[in-house]
Design a protein around this motif. Structure first.
Motif, mmCIF file in Angstrom:
data_model
loop_
_atom_site.group_PDB
_atom_site.id
_atom_site.type_symbol
_atom_site.label_atom_id
_atom_site.label_comp_id
_atom_site.label_asym_id
_atom_site.label_seq_id
_atom_site.Cartn_x
_atom_site.Cartn_y
_atom_site.Cartn_z
ATOM 1 N N ARG A 107 0.832 -1.207 0.000
ATOM 2 C CA ARG A 107 0.000 0.000 0.000
ATOM 3 C C ARG A 107 0.865 1.255 0.000
ATOM 4 N N PHE A 121 -7.222 14.980 4.801
ATOM 5 C CA PHE A 121 -7.147 15.149 6.245
ATOM 6 C C PHE A 121 -7.413 16.613 6.545
ATOM 7 N N TYR A 160 1.657 12.952 3.111
ATOM 8 C CA TYR A 160 1.312 11.926 4.098
ATOM 9 C C TYR A 160 1.836 10.544 3.735
ATOM 10 N N GLU A 174 -9.829 5.701 5.729
ATOM 11 C CA GLU A 174 -9.510 4.780 4.646
ATOM 12 C C GLU A 174 -8.355 5.348 3.816
ATOM 13 N N ALA A 175 -8.373 6.662 3.623
ATOM 14 C CA ALA A 175 -7.293 7.276 2.862
ATOM 15 C C ALA A 175 -5.957 6.997 3.533
ATOM 16 N N ALA A 176 -5.929 7.190 4.866
ATOM 17 C CA ALA A 176 -4.680 6.920 5.579
ATOM 18 C C ALA A 176 -4.291 5.453 5.424
ATOM 19 N N GLU A 177 -5.268 4.565 5.579
ATOM 20 C CA GLU A 177 -4.970 3.133 5.455
ATOM 21 C C GLU A 177 -4.462 2.810 4.059
ATOM 22 N N SER A 178 -5.038 3.474 3.065
ATOM 23 C CA SER A 178 -4.659 3.152 1.699
ATOM 24 C C SER A 178 -3.215 3.538 1.415
ATOM 25 N N PHE A 179 -2.647 4.390 2.276
ATOM 26 C CA PHE A 179 -1.233 4.711 2.116
ATOM 27 C C PHE A 179 -0.364 3.828 2.981
ATOM 28 N N PHE A 230 -10.165 9.466 -3.675
ATOM 29 C CA PHE A 230 -11.482 9.134 -3.141
ATOM 30 C C PHE A 230 -12.586 10.061 -3.644
ATOM 31 N N ASP A 233 -13.957 7.777 5.198
ATOM 32 C CA ASP A 233 -13.103 7.835 4.006
ATOM 33 C C ASP A 233 -11.757 8.487 4.311
ATOM 34 N N VAL A 234 -11.723 9.325 5.342
ATOM 35 C CA VAL A 234 -10.450 9.930 5.711
ATOM 36 C C VAL A 234 -9.540 8.871 6.329
#
Ligand code: ATP
Ligand code: MG
Lengths: 369, 676
Positions: A120, A134, A145, B248-253, A128, B245-246
């Motif tokens: 990932r 964030f 990030y 999820e965004a972190a997880e997706s990275f 998205f 979704d925020v």
């Protein structure tokens, strides 16, 4: 007489070597005890009945596809058809129930937590629908990030983030917070954030749905422009056919968790696999999608007076069709003659009749040629 | 198509439920009437002979003796409880000394500076004013050792608050985070927090005193128990409501769980957590007087004294000082929450750079050192202030005499025509019939399990009594019939609640309908909601003297804002397009209200009833301090005579009653058919 999937015009984008993303037989079943459904007849129930009986929803059914390097693969379907679930399965943000997925030869479903994280962090990035920015970080810290979780030093990641913000046309707003940016700018930040980690695979989940039409077109152009340069493998989810046709090399039409058709834009529009797809593509301006190869008839040896390329859009051929008297030849990729353009079919197609097939010729009508 | 079906279904659901409620209340009403008629012949209540062993109070007396005897030998009591108690005591004393060492100048400067750093000039000026009031508003003989200025008392209260708040933070935030991260923790905590929020603080005072004995540590523990639940809740909700979704965004990275928590969830929950801390401060200040009951010193003491000796002027002034402290801390902590807003940060509203900040604090240190060692300053100079106690007393007396006619007739009407008959009726009401009715209502609300729970609580409540003629530890004999006292409390709750709903719901509707009403009410409600529970007791005693009526009135006023607010909020929650749909069909305003808005807002109004009941109950119990009868008076009596058994048994009875009232007024249905 018919141009089908096998017609020379199907512009399959076959890039070099093995596919980058390889998805085989992926299932995703939400709900309790999905394993009980394996091989049972309940799998064929309509979704409402299935939910009532077992409490399960099948979001992906036996999905198989490949995405090549540099290819834009669009997944399209109505709301609830399972698009988001499918793309989340690929990075295991949603854990698939069954199947095989590999990215660049790396098995995804078998990966342990660490390998998955590594994957990932470096291989895949996502954009998205509602941006997923964030809100407590500035634009530059949002973009940085992905590098930050990789442990890249602050100065390095900021420099890289600044560069990427420049690439997406956002120089100067580095220190703005997301809520100080317009929707279009926010999604550019989202795009930059995904690009900053230089992933091999980019996933867009209805990334432009929340934008107004003008900004949306701008962002589509942006993606096309970047794709020209960067040649990523792109998985692009949308429910907007125009968008799909515009940026997709291939399009998968999804319904109730299944792919009903996979093909190039021209194939989808010219030869819809069933009524569901036909309904989808009904209002598409065919002249802009279908190519000369959809209106080719075998040539009988006559010398063409003029030639057109097989991948020329039909809409652009009208001046030739009506301006040239004699037979019009269609030439393939290597300038070899593949056939003669069927003028009547061009007119039929442009008039909105069925794309790939021509109705039987009524008696007494003078032939076209 | 599907969206139309989706929006119709919940509406239909509500209509059905409303119809269901009407039948329920109708049936219940009939049942109660029949029962009442039947009961008038019984005169039973709860059988006096039924006692658990030697009586519930006896257990607690024995437990207390056991604790006293084993204090030094038992590991748990000695090392853990005793150690913690010593720690609390030591820390509090240290903080008190530190505040005195700072001198009044230091405290004033620091309070003002902090307010300025987080807020605006106005916040700073306000803080300075509030802090100065601790010295300026004096009470003859109000402070320790007969001193008149309240500075020293205020510093004690401040120190107690500081320790209680720090402990609440240390306990509350990690618990909230754990609950947000691990669902099992959340599931375990939820009923415990529910329970803690239902309970009137009076209910757990006695056990705390048994363990920690009278003093500051007991006060701090009571405060923490009372104040910590909202912090846990706010933290959990804050983290859980971070947009999916925020995350999820972190997880997706490829962020790890810890990174997601640290980089995304906690920063985004910061606002909610600060709000929770603000709540902690307000709750802690609202229990200052009750904490004084278990021996915590400070500003609560004079209020408690005043209430018990009916020195209204003194109580009013001391109460005002507590309110001032609450307003000061509320403004300052509220400003922290606001200034953490992103827009504010982005706008570069940070006043000072790091270096300037350092310089300012160095300056403060210099000021303190000069004040302390150079000028030899200490507490607020006694001469710099005045007493307004007499003026306040006179003023209150004047108002009381003016209203004497009205209050006397109101008092006699309510007492003779309403309270006394209701009390007699409930007291005579056969316990099994009440248990049956409660169980039936519980069944309708929450199924057989709730029915069983509630009936069990009712029976157990009766069993809390002492055997006739039981001589308590303190050798007094005090006839403790838990049932009779609970019914007395219940009668007060019923009257206050009925008045609250009769006044509050229409007011809430009016505030919803007319902007002017809303605007007129808002500041009043804001004020009423920030006032601690005990404050209401002071004017009420002036007006009605000590007794039941004072309790009813105080509870009525205390809970009114909740009834009004929840009604208005419920009506406001009705979606705009639903209302427009109603208007499009040509409904009149009244029709719209009756047929659309009220039915949709009904679950919220149910919630309002639930909230109001709990608040009324809490205040009725506290009103035991001003002689309102029932379980609250039992606890107060227990404290004044150092009778642990009495206080603890009454406290336990309160717990049972709280559960019954809460579960009865709370249905399983959640608002809008959704579960959060
Ligand atoms: N976490 C979940 N639990 C249960 N069911 C889910 C969950 N997530 C999705 N589903 C169901 O799976 C199906 C597919 O959902 P998905 O979000 O993938 O659709 P979608 O095609 O992305 O739709 P949209 O265009 O609205 O985003 C839906 O029926 C949805 O209700
Ligand atoms: Mg989706």
């Amino acid at each position: 007489m018919t141009a089908t999937n096998g017609a020379p015009g199907t512009e399959r984008v076959e890039r070099s070597g093995a596919p980058l993303v390889r998805v085989r037989g992926v299932w995703k079943i939400f709900g309790p005890h999905p394993e009980r459904l394996r091989g049972s007849d309940d799998l064929d129930l309509p979704r409402g009945e299935l939910l009532a009986k077992t409490g399960c929803t099948i979001a992906s059914r036996d999905i198989t596809f490949d995405v090549g390097r540099g290819e834009v693969f669009v997944i399209m379907g109505l709301s609830g058809s399972g698009k988001s679930t499918l793309v989340r399965c690929i990075t295991r943000l949603v854990e698939p129930t069954a199947g095989d997925i590999s990215i660049g030869g790396q098995d995804v479903l078998g990966a342990d937590a660490r390998t998955l994280r590594e994957l990932r962090r470096t291989k895949i990035a996502m954009v998205f629908q509602h941006f997923g920015l964030f809100p407590h970080r500035t634009a530059i810290d949002n973009v940085a990030y992905g590098l930050e979780v990789q442990g890249v030093a602050r100065a390095t990641r900021h420099q890289r983030a600044r560069e990427i913000l420049g690439v997406v046309g956002l120089s100067g707003v580095e220190n703005a917070y997301p809520d100080q940016l317009s929707g279009g700018m926010q999604q550019r930040v989202g795009l930059a954030r995904a690009l900053a980690v230089d992933p091999e695979v980019l996933i867009f989940d209805e990334a432009f749905s929340a934008l107004d039409p003008l900004i949306r077109r701008e962002m589509q152009d942006e993606v096309l422009r970047l794709q020209e340069r960067l040649q990523k493998s792109v998985l692009f989810v949308t429910h907007d056919l125009d968008e799909a046709l515009k940026i997709g090399d291939r399009i998968a039409i999804m319904k109730d968790g299944r792919f009903v058709q996979v093909g190039t834009p021209a194939e989808i529009v010219g030869a819809p696999a069933d009524d569901y797809v036909r309904e989808f593509v009904r209002d598409v301006p065919r002249g802009k999608v279908l190519t000369a190869s959809f209106a080719v008839q075998p040539h009988a040896g006559e010398a063409p007076e003029s030639t057109v390329r097989h991948d020329a859009r039909l809409g652009e051929l009208l001046p030739v069709v009506f301006g040239v008297q004699g037979p019009i030849g269609v030439v393939g990729a290597d300038d070899e003659l593949v056939g003669i353009l069927d003028r009547r079919m061009v007119v039929h197609i442009l008039a909105g009749r069925e794309g790939g097939t021509v109705p039987e010729e009524p008696a007494g009508t003078p032939g076209a040629a | 198509m599907s969206s139309a079906a989706g929006s119709v279904a919940p509406l239909g659901g509500i209509r059905l439920r409303v119809a269901g409620r009407y039948t329920t209340s109708l049936a219940a009403g009939v049942l109660v009437c029949v029962a009442g008629v039947a009961a008038s012949g019984f005169h039973t209540g709860f059988p006096r002979r039924w006692v658990l062993g030697a009586g519930a109070p006896n257990w607690f007396d024995r437990l207390d003796s056991w604790v006293t005897n084993n204090q030094s030998s038992n590991f748990f009591l000695h090392t853990i409880v005793g150690g913690f108690s010593n720690f609390l005591n030591g820390t509090t004393n240290d903080v008190v000394s530190a505040l005195h060492w700072l001198t009044w100048v230091g405290v004033l400067v620091i309070a003002t500076l902090l307010a300025w750093l987080v807020g605006r000039w106005r916040t700073a000026a306000f803080s300075a004013l509030m802090v100065a009031s601790f010295g300026v508003l004096q009470i003859p003989n109000g402070g320790p050792n007969g001193i008149a200025d309240m500075w020293s008392s205020a510093m004690t209260t401040l120190a107690l608050m500081a320790v209680a708040i720090v402990i609440s933070t240390i306990v509350g935030i990690p618990l909230g985070v754990a609950a947000a991260v691990w669902t099992p923790v959340s599931k375990t905590l939820r009923p415990v927090l529910d329970m803690m929020q239902i309970l009137p603080a009076f209910a757990y005072l006695v056990p705390i005193v048994v363990l920690f004995s009278i003093g500051n540590p007991a006060g701090i523990v009571a405060t923490v128990i009372y104040a910590v639940p909202p912090l846990v809740r706010f933290t959990e909700v804050g983290i859980r409501t971070v947009r999916r979704d925020v995350i999820e965004a972190a997880e997706s990275f490829g962020a790890t769980r810890r990174q997601v928590l640290r980089d995304v969830q906690l920063p985004l929950a910061a606002q909610a957590i600060l709000l929770g801390l603000n709540q902690v401060i307000m709750m802690a200040l609202s229990i200052v007087v009750i904490a004084s009951l278990v021996g915590a010193g400070g500003l609560g003491d004079p209020v408690l004294q005043a209430l018990q000796t009916q020195q209204i002027g003194m109580g009013a002034v001391a109460g005002v000082l507590i309110v001032f402290m609450a307003m000061w801390l509320d403004r300052t902590s509220g400003a922290v929450g606001r200034s953490r807003g992103r827009a504010a940060v982005a706008a570069g509203r940070r006043r000072l750079g790091r270096r300037e900040l350092l310089a300012v604090w160095a300056g403060v240190l210099a000021v303190v050192l000069v004040s302390h060692y150079g000028l030899g300053l200490g507490d607020w100079p006694a001469g710099w202030g005045f007493s307004v106690v007499d003026q306040v007393t006179n003023g209150l007396n004047w108002v009381t005499t003016q209203l004497a006619g009205v209050s006397a007739s109101l008092s006699s009407f309510l007492t003779l025509q309403v309270l006394n008959p209701l009390q007699r009726f409930l007291g005579d009401f056969p316990w099994w019939l009440l248990a049956g009715i409660v169980a039936a209502a519980g069944w309708l609300r929450g199924g057989p399990r709730r029915a069983l729970l509630l009936a069990g609580c009712v029976a157990l409540l009766g069993l809390m009594q002492a055997p006739a003629g039981y001589t308590f530890q303190g050798t007094t004999s005090y006839d403790f019939t838990a049932w009779g006292d609970a019914m007395q409390t219940l009668s007060l709750v019923i009257v206050a609640l009925a008045l609250d709903l009769v006044i509050g719901i229409p007011l809430g509707i009016a505030a919803y309908r007319w902007r002017a009403v809303d605007q007129a009410l808002r500041p009043i409600l804001d004020l009423l909601q920030t006032l601690p529970a005990f404050v209401y007791l002071i004017p009420v005693v002036a007006l009605f003297g000590v007794g039941n009526l004072a309790g009813v009135t105080a509870s009525l006023v205390y809970a009114l804002p909740a009834a009004v607010r929840a009604t208005t909020l419920g009506l406001r929650a009705v979606q705009r397009d639903v209302i427009e749909a109603g208007q499009a069909f040509g409904s009149t305003r009244w029709q719209l209200l009756r047929k659309v808005e009220l039915p949709i807002a009904r679950p919220y109004i149910g919630l309002a009833v639930n909230q109001t009941i709990l608040l009324v109950m809490a205040e009725v119990v506290v009103a035991g301090l001003v002689g309102a009868g029932g379980l609250g008076l039992d606890v107060v009596t227990g404290f004044s005579r150092s009778e642990v058994g009495l206080g603890a048994a009454a406290g336990l009875a309160m717990v049972l009653m709280g559960i019954v009232l809460d579960r009865l007024s709370q249905s399983n249905q959640t608002i809008g058919g959704r579960r959060e």
